[in-house]
Write a protein that holds these residues in place. Structure first.
Motif, mmCIF file in Angstrom:
data_model
loop_
_atom_site.group_PDB
_atom_site.id
_atom_site.type_symbol
_atom_site.label_atom_id
_atom_site.label_comp_id
_atom_site.label_asym_id
_atom_site.label_seq_id
_atom_site.Cartn_x
_atom_site.Cartn_y
_atom_site.Cartn_z
ATOM 1 N N GLU A 1 -60.750 29.337 107.060
ATOM 2 C CA GLU A 1 -61.785 29.357 108.084
ATOM 3 C C GLU A 1 -63.089 29.606 107.360
ATOM 4 N N GLU B 1 -49.625 25.018 100.252
ATOM 5 C CA GLU B 1 -49.934 24.882 101.675
ATOM 6 C C GLU B 1 -51.016 25.923 101.945
ATOM 7 N N ARG C 1 -60.580 21.003 104.761
ATOM 8 C CA ARG C 1 -61.361 21.167 105.984
ATOM 9 C C ARG C 1 -60.923 22.457 106.680
ATOM 10 N N GLY D 1 -59.963 25.226 109.507
ATOM 11 C CA GLY D 1 -59.340 25.183 110.811
ATOM 12 C C GLY D 1 -58.028 24.437 110.889
ATOM 13 N N GLN D 2 -57.513 23.965 109.751
ATOM 14 C CA GLN D 2 -56.226 23.270 109.771
ATOM 15 C C GLN D 2 -55.481 23.515 108.465
ATOM 16 N N TRP D 3 -54.160 23.563 108.558
ATOM 17 C CA TRP D 3 -53.334 23.700 107.364
ATOM 18 C C TRP D 3 -53.368 22.397 106.587
ATOM 19 N N ALA D 4 -53.331 22.489 105.264
ATOM 20 C CA ALA D 4 -53.344 21.302 104.407
ATOM 21 C C ALA D 4 -52.369 21.486 103.252
ATOM 22 N N TYR E 1 -54.730 27.212 104.251
ATOM 23 C CA TYR E 1 -55.522 27.216 105.476
ATOM 24 C C TYR E 1 -56.772 28.025 105.199
#
Length: 124
Positions: A36, A32, A67, A69-72, A34
């Motif tokens: 920036e 998991e 990407r 700005g979002q958790w993946a 994230y």
């Protein structure tokens, strides 16, 4: 010319007893993450070290992109890892693991990277 950032950890709960974790019953590693960054998509490597990695820069590597700005959730299958350096470049990958690192390499830039989870997964 380039840049380098790394977050790394040993995987064994008690490395004094056994420095390796046998992950062969799983299909790959799951993270998991994230970040920036300034780009639309940021690329990172996961570096795994197993008994074949007896030199500092030897590892098995796989790349993923996320990407900013979002958790993946990122899943990397064992067959996506390629050997680099003495040992791994000539030894097939076996998921008996000592260390995992998440790495941004090759380009000088400002980046924020967070890892919320490291685990293994199995496809049922």
């Amino acid at each position: 010319n380039g840049g380098f950032i790394q977050m790394a950890t040993d995987l064994a709960l008690d490395p004094g007893m056994d420095p390796f974790v046998d992950a062969s019953e799983f299909d790959g590693v799951e993270l998991e993450v994230y970040c920036e960054g300034a780009d639309v998509e940021e690329k990172f490597n996961v570096h795994l070290r197993n008994p074949a990695c007896d030199r500092q820069f030897s590892s098995y590597r796989a790349t993923f992109a996320i990407r900013p700005g979002q958790w993946a959730t990122v899943r990397l299958t064992w067959d996506s890892f390629e050997g680099y350096g003495p040992g791994p470049s000539v030894t097939p990958f076996v998921p008996i693991l000592r260390r995992l690192g998440v790495v941004a390499i090759g380009e000088a830039k400002s980046i924020v990277l967070a890892v919320g989870k490291v685990g293994f997964y199995r496809v049922i």
